[in-house]
Design a protein around this motif. Structure first.
Motif, mmCIF file in Angstrom:
data_model
loop_
_atom_site.group_PDB
_atom_site.id
_atom_site.type_symbol
_atom_site.label_atom_id
_atom_site.label_comp_id
_atom_site.label_asym_id
_atom_site.label_seq_id
_atom_site.Cartn_x
_atom_site.Cartn_y
_atom_site.Cartn_z
ATOM 1 N N THR A 25 -22.100 -3.126 32.740
ATOM 2 C CA THR A 25 -20.740 -3.284 32.204
ATOM 3 C C THR A 25 -19.722 -3.374 33.334
ATOM 4 O O THR A 25 -18.941 -2.444 33.558
ATOM 5 C CB THR A 25 -20.379 -2.108 31.269
ATOM 6 N N SER A 109 -20.610 -18.461 34.264
ATOM 7 C CA SER A 109 -21.424 -17.378 33.701
ATOM 8 C C SER A 109 -22.035 -16.526 34.802
ATOM 9 O O SER A 109 -22.060 -15.289 34.717
ATOM 10 C CB SER A 109 -22.528 -17.956 32.807
ATOM 11 N N HIS A 112 -19.259 -14.501 36.557
ATOM 12 C CA HIS A 112 -18.698 -13.439 35.710
ATOM 13 C C HIS A 112 -19.680 -12.285 35.537
ATOM 14 O O HIS A 112 -19.291 -11.201 35.086
ATOM 15 C CB HIS A 112 -18.315 -14.022 34.348
ATOM 16 N N SER A 113 -20.954 -12.513 35.869
ATOM 17 C CA SER A 113 -21.974 -11.469 35.730
ATOM 18 C C SER A 113 -21.999 -10.521 36.920
ATOM 19 O O SER A 113 -22.563 -9.425 36.832
ATOM 20 C CB SER A 113 -23.365 -12.102 35.583
ATOM 21 N N ARG A 241 -24.153 -12.341 31.919
ATOM 22 C CA ARG A 241 -23.172 -12.834 30.957
ATOM 23 C C ARG A 241 -23.394 -14.314 30.669
ATOM 24 O O ARG A 241 -23.927 -15.063 31.495
ATOM 25 C CB ARG A 241 -21.749 -12.637 31.491
ATOM 26 N N VAL A 243 -20.795 -17.315 29.247
ATOM 27 C CA VAL A 243 -19.441 -17.618 28.811
ATOM 28 C C VAL A 243 -19.384 -19.038 28.265
ATOM 29 O O VAL A 243 -20.118 -19.924 28.710
ATOM 30 C CB VAL A 243 -18.410 -17.440 29.957
ATOM 31 N N LEU A 408 -17.180 -6.624 28.616
ATOM 32 C CA LEU A 408 -17.946 -6.087 27.495
ATOM 33 C C LEU A 408 -18.079 -4.576 27.650
ATOM 34 O O LEU A 408 -18.316 -4.075 28.754
ATOM 35 C CB LEU A 408 -19.348 -6.707 27.437
ATOM 36 N N THR A 430 -17.049 -14.274 25.876
ATOM 37 C CA THR A 430 -17.842 -13.560 26.870
ATOM 38 C C THR A 430 -18.936 -12.806 26.135
ATOM 39 O O THR A 430 -18.648 -11.982 25.263
ATOM 40 C CB THR A 430 -16.979 -12.570 27.672
ATOM 41 N N CYS A 432 -23.181 -11.050 26.161
ATOM 42 C CA CYS A 432 -24.376 -10.598 26.860
ATOM 43 C C CYS A 432 -25.470 -11.627 26.629
ATOM 44 O O CYS A 432 -25.853 -11.897 25.490
ATOM 45 C CB CYS A 432 -24.799 -9.226 26.334
ATOM 46 N N ARG A 433 -25.968 -12.204 27.710
ATOM 47 C CA ARG A 433 -26.945 -13.283 27.597
ATOM 48 C C ARG A 433 -28.224 -12.824 26.901
ATOM 49 O O ARG A 433 -28.791 -13.550 26.078
ATOM 50 C CB ARG A 433 -27.279 -13.827 28.989
#
Length: 487
Positions: A25, A109, A112-113, A241, A243, A408, A430, A432-433
């Motif tokens: 997170t 993505s 952003h992770s 993540r 997106v 998240l 956004t 969670c993959r």
């Protein structure tokens, strides 16, 4: 990275974001801005921006800040970096061919992770070239303890120019914070003279929280705590993540709100609800009870342009209802009741009330294993952030897209944030993959959700007023301009 010995404690509200920081997170907020160049190659504009920004090492205080992590309940600390390495914080990237929406989404993505490095000031700016259509993008992310989403959008807008003739704007990290206007201080001074005592404010807050609790056990349209069902959105989240984005004509949403007798936010929530219902049906995960959205609302003093304090309003998304008009009606009743509930709380009690009302959610985040043992207070956050109305430019290139990307929480695998800009409502998803497969479909389903609402509202108006089929087609044609998305 060295820091000064002079450190100070962060407030509880800012420390909260530090306490929640983990590889699963990361607590940063971000924005993706897409620019289009008309007079020169976008690659040249991007290089010119990077070269100019690299020379700007006059960092505003928060962009020099070092966050000192401490475990709950100890307040986090803030120090100052003795030296800020611009080459670490400013990155220049290029998309692989063909530089389309898919390649951009994949890169964002990944970016952003990644957690921000707490050993340095916790922010990054990425200038990305190689987009189709002679475009480039800028992705900026900052830790939530340093800035919130509303302020981030304001800051980005201030770093851009109103006219294309401006050769180069100041980067976000070199802008001083705006000072509060005297008129706002005057309002507060008057309010200070008439403010209720602290015991009265506490009692008002407790009374409002009790009313929220009672709503849970009644047929009131006001959504109480812990009525949100467990769902595929409410599982342990992983570190990766995904997106995706969508963009809708703002006039289309406003017109639809006028025709339906609801608000713009109601229409946004209804379209999101339609997308969520369809997505969860496809993965066989739609709960029998309606999903509940947590919607941030401003609790700042009236007239303040610098205070971005927010609380949370709970909204029934009516995802158990197949009829889009009935769904919209339930959502409108829910948000109306929530607004009336908030307005009944004295303004100076709103902060205390928000803390008390959100205590179960805070507890669920901070106590180990609580996500598995306590039901969700809401299933996801859907936020609408006001953005710049006018066209904006950077180094002569026009910003053609502005997409907010949020964080998240534990047990919440999806966030939807919208921001308005230059006649568009832009949505950032956004997710969670690992928890939500093919979540990029939500962007497409959102656009279909607006189509569905338009059809339902136009048919409903026709049936209620005797309009013929030609009138229905006319209403729909007025409401349906082009659609854009990045998935």
């Amino acid at each position: 990275m060295s820091g000064s010995a002079d450190r100070k404690r962060l407030g509880i509200d800012d420390s909260f974001w530090v306490w929640l920081e983990s590889p699963e997170t990361p607590m940063h907020v971000a924005a993706l801005a897409v620019f289009e160049s008309e007079s020169e190659p976008a690659t040249e504009v991007a290089k010119r921006i990077v070269d100019a920004f690299r020379d700007r090492t006059d960092f505003e205080a928060r962009f020099r800040s070092l966050i000192v992590e401490r475990r709950f309940p100890l307040p986090a600390g803030r120090g100052e970096a003795g030296d800020v390495d611009i080459d670490f914080h400013l990155r220049h990237k290029a998309l692989p061919a063909p530089g389309g929406e898919l390649e951009l989404a994949q890169l964002i993505s990944r970016l952003h992770s990644i957690q921000l490095d707490a050993r340095r000031p916790m922010w990054e700016v990425h200038v990305i070239e190689g987009l189709q259509g002679n475009r480039f993008a800028i992705y900026i992310k900052v830790h939530h303890a340093l800035i919130n989403g509303v302020d981030a959008i304001r800051l980005l807008a201030r770093s851009l120019a109103d006219e294309p003739e401006v050769a180069m704007s100041d980067p976000a990290w070199a802008l001083e914070r705006p000072r509060r206007k005297g008129s706002v201080r005057s309002v507060r001074d008057v309010d200070d003279q008439n403010r209720p005592s602290r015991p009265k404010l506490l009692m008002a807050s407790l009374k409002a929280v009790n009313a929220l609790r009672k709503a849970r056990r009644s047929d009131s349209s006001l959504v109480g705590p812990f009525v949100a069902p467990r769902s595929p959105l409410n599982v342990e989240v992983g570190p990766q993540r995904r997106v995706c984005t969508a963009s809708i004509d703002l006039a289309r949403i406003k017109h639809l709100a006028t025709l339906s007798g609801t608000s713009l936010n109601d229409i946004v929530l209804a379209a999101c609800a339609a997308a969520l219902r369809r997505y969860l049906l496809e993965i066989d995960g739609l709960p029998g009870m309606p999903l509940v959205a947590g919607c941030p609302v401003s609790i700042a003093p009236t007239g303040s342009s610098t205070d971005s304090s927010v609380g949370i309003m709970l909204a029934n998304l009516a995802t158990d209802e197949p009829d889009p008009l009935v769904r919209l009606s339930v959502i409108a009743d829910s948000t109306r009741s929530a607004k009336e509930h908030h307005s009944a709380v004295p303004h100076r009690a709103l902060v205390a009330y928000s803390i008390l009302a959100m205590a179960p959610h805070t507890l669920r985040q901070l106590v180990p294993t609580a996500v598995r043992k306590l039901p969700p207070m809401f299933n996801l956050i859907i936020s609408n952030v006001p953005g710049p109305k006018q066209r904006l430019y950077l180094a002569g290139a026009r910003m053609v897209g502005l997409y907010p990307l949020s964080l998240l929480f534990r047990g919440e695998a999806l966030n939807i944030t919208a921001v308005s800009h230059d006649g568009r409502m832009n949505f950032g998803f956004t997710a969670c993959r690992s928890a939500l497969p093919h979540v990029q479909n939500l962007a497409l389903y959102l656009e279909d959700g607006f189509d569905e609402l338009e059809h339902a509202v136009s048919v409903g108006r026709a049936e209620g007023s005797g309009l013929d089929r030609a009138a229905v087609v006319h209403i729909q044609s007025v409401l349906r301009p082009d659609r854009r998305s990045i998935s």
